[in-house]
Design an enzyme around this catalytic site. Structure first.
Site, PDB file in Angstrom:
ATOM      1  N   VAL A 157     -89.689  82.004  64.346  1.00  0.00           N
ATOM      2  CA  VAL A 157     -88.288  81.713  64.643  1.00  0.00           C
ATOM      3  C   VAL A 157     -87.577  81.319  63.348  1.00  0.00           C
ATOM      4  CG1 VAL A 157     -88.846  80.999  66.987  1.00  0.00           C
ATOM      5  CG2 VAL A 157     -88.700  79.276  65.175  1.00  0.00           C
ATOM      6  N   LYS A 158     -86.252  81.250  63.412  1.00  0.00           N
ATOM      7  CA  LYS A 158     -85.472  80.947  62.207  1.00  0.00           C
ATOM      8  C   LYS A 158     -85.188  79.444  62.150  1.00  0.00           C
ATOM      9  CE  LYS A 158     -81.944  83.285  59.436  1.00  0.00           C
ATOM     10  NZ  LYS A 158     -82.892  83.901  58.498  1.00  0.00           N
ATOM     11  N   ALA A 159     -86.242  78.696  61.877  1.00  0.00           N
ATOM     12  CA  ALA A 159     -86.148  77.246  61.788  1.00  0.00           C
ATOM     13  C   ALA A 159     -85.954  76.829  60.339  1.00  0.00           C
ATOM     14  CB  ALA A 159     -87.418  76.605  62.338  1.00  0.00           C
ATOM     15  N   TYR A 163     -88.075  77.072  55.698  1.00  0.00           N
ATOM     16  CA  TYR A 163     -87.509  77.570  54.445  1.00  0.00           C
ATOM     17  C   TYR A 163     -87.777  76.651  53.265  1.00  0.00           C
ATOM     18  CZ  TYR A 163     -85.489  81.527  56.788  1.00  0.00           C
ATOM     19  OH  TYR A 163     -85.356  82.714  57.475  1.00  0.00           O
TER      20      TYR A 163
END
Length: 298
Positions: A157-159, A163
């Site tokens: 997922v784009k958590a 990053y």
């Protein structure tokens, strides 16, 4: 010319349902998202005033929030309308759009069940890859850190928390004089770059890693659809580092990088070179430009 700091710009940001002046979009220093990375985000692009794959991005923002166990206070339709309203308020047609959702300052400590979910959307012009870099192709080195597997974190997922490693890998690459880094997964297979999916052209077919420990990008999915529509064979599989030697072309995909060729990968004591602007890559770039209405880079 150096771009202005992101906190000091003219414009408007959609913030918890209201359009407010850019410089007034602030959060409290004790926000849970700042301390414990309870935050998810999206990267979108608008071409000629229309945000590409907007519904898919809005749905993924909601799904990413659910994976981190907080509910989004807006529906897909409401997020779609807010993103479109943001680019219109800033008089933008071709731009990058950044929705972000995070847990606020209502609760401190690892647990966040009482913390409110906040949402903001900003938009600005952003050529993430300079035209001259795009023309000659990216140079990648070995990343310092690998991707964590799904057994460690919901890594598909784009958590925002994921990053941190991407930033360390990107900083490492830039310090070494490269444009980006090639990141391996937890099992030692090729995964992606620091923030974009990767494709290899081997004997005319398109090969790409299975997204088992990284984001299955919306641009990645689009390129796969375009390739299949043009009769190009697409193979999703585990890819060993040494297989780069068999690749004639390599390129990255993502909302920020769009479709960007890779000229070289230097991985420890192994060096690999690829054709920039090769036939498969060029066909897909032209198809992507036609689909999105994006201007040519060169």
């Amino acid at each position: 010319m150096v771009d202005p700091d992101f906190h000091d710009r003219d414009g408007w940001i959609w913030f918890d349902g209201e359009m407010i002046p850019w410089r007034e979009a602030k959060i409290h220093v004790l926000s849970h998202g700042l301390h414990y990375a309870s935050s998810v985000f999206e990267g979108e692009r608008a071409y000629n005033g229309k945000i590409f794959k907007l519904t898919e991005h809005s749905q993924r923002l909601i799904d990413s929030g659910k994976a981190l166990e907080f509910e989004m206070p807006y529906t897909v339709e409401e997020l779609n309308a807010a993103s479109q309203k943001t680019i219109e308020a800033n008089n933008l047609e071709n731009c990058y759009v950044r929705p972000v959702a995070w847990k606020g300052s209502e609760q401190m400590g690892v647990i966040n069940t009482r913390a409110k979910t906040h949402v903001a959307i900003a938009a600005w012009p952003w050529d993430y890859i300079a035209a001259e870099v795009w023309e000659k192709g990216l140079r990648l080195c070995a990343a310092r850190y690998r991707k964590a597997g799904v057994e460690c974190f919901p890594s598909t997922v784009k958590a925002a928390g994921l990053y941190t490693v991407n930033t360390l890998n990107k900083n490492h690459a830039l310090r070494k004089g490269y444009d980006d880094a090639l990141v391996l997964g937890s099992r030692g297979k090729i995964a992606e770059s620091t923030s974009a999916n990767i494709f290899l052209v081997i004997d005319g077919a398109l090969h790409t890693p299975v997204p088992d420990c990284f984001l299955n990008g919306i641009t990645r999915q689009t390129v796969i659809e375009l390739a299949k529509g043009q009769g190009i064979e697409v193979v999703e599989r585990d890819i060993e580092l040494g297989e780069l030697a068999a690749a004639s072309e390599v390129f990255l995909t993502g909302t920020a990088v769009e479709m960007t060729p890779v000229a070289r990968v230097d991985h420890d004591d192994r060096d690999f070179e690829f054709t920039v602007g090769g036939p498969v890559e060029q066909r897909l770039i032209e198809a992507f430009r036609e689909l999105t209405g994006m201007a040519a880079k060169a």
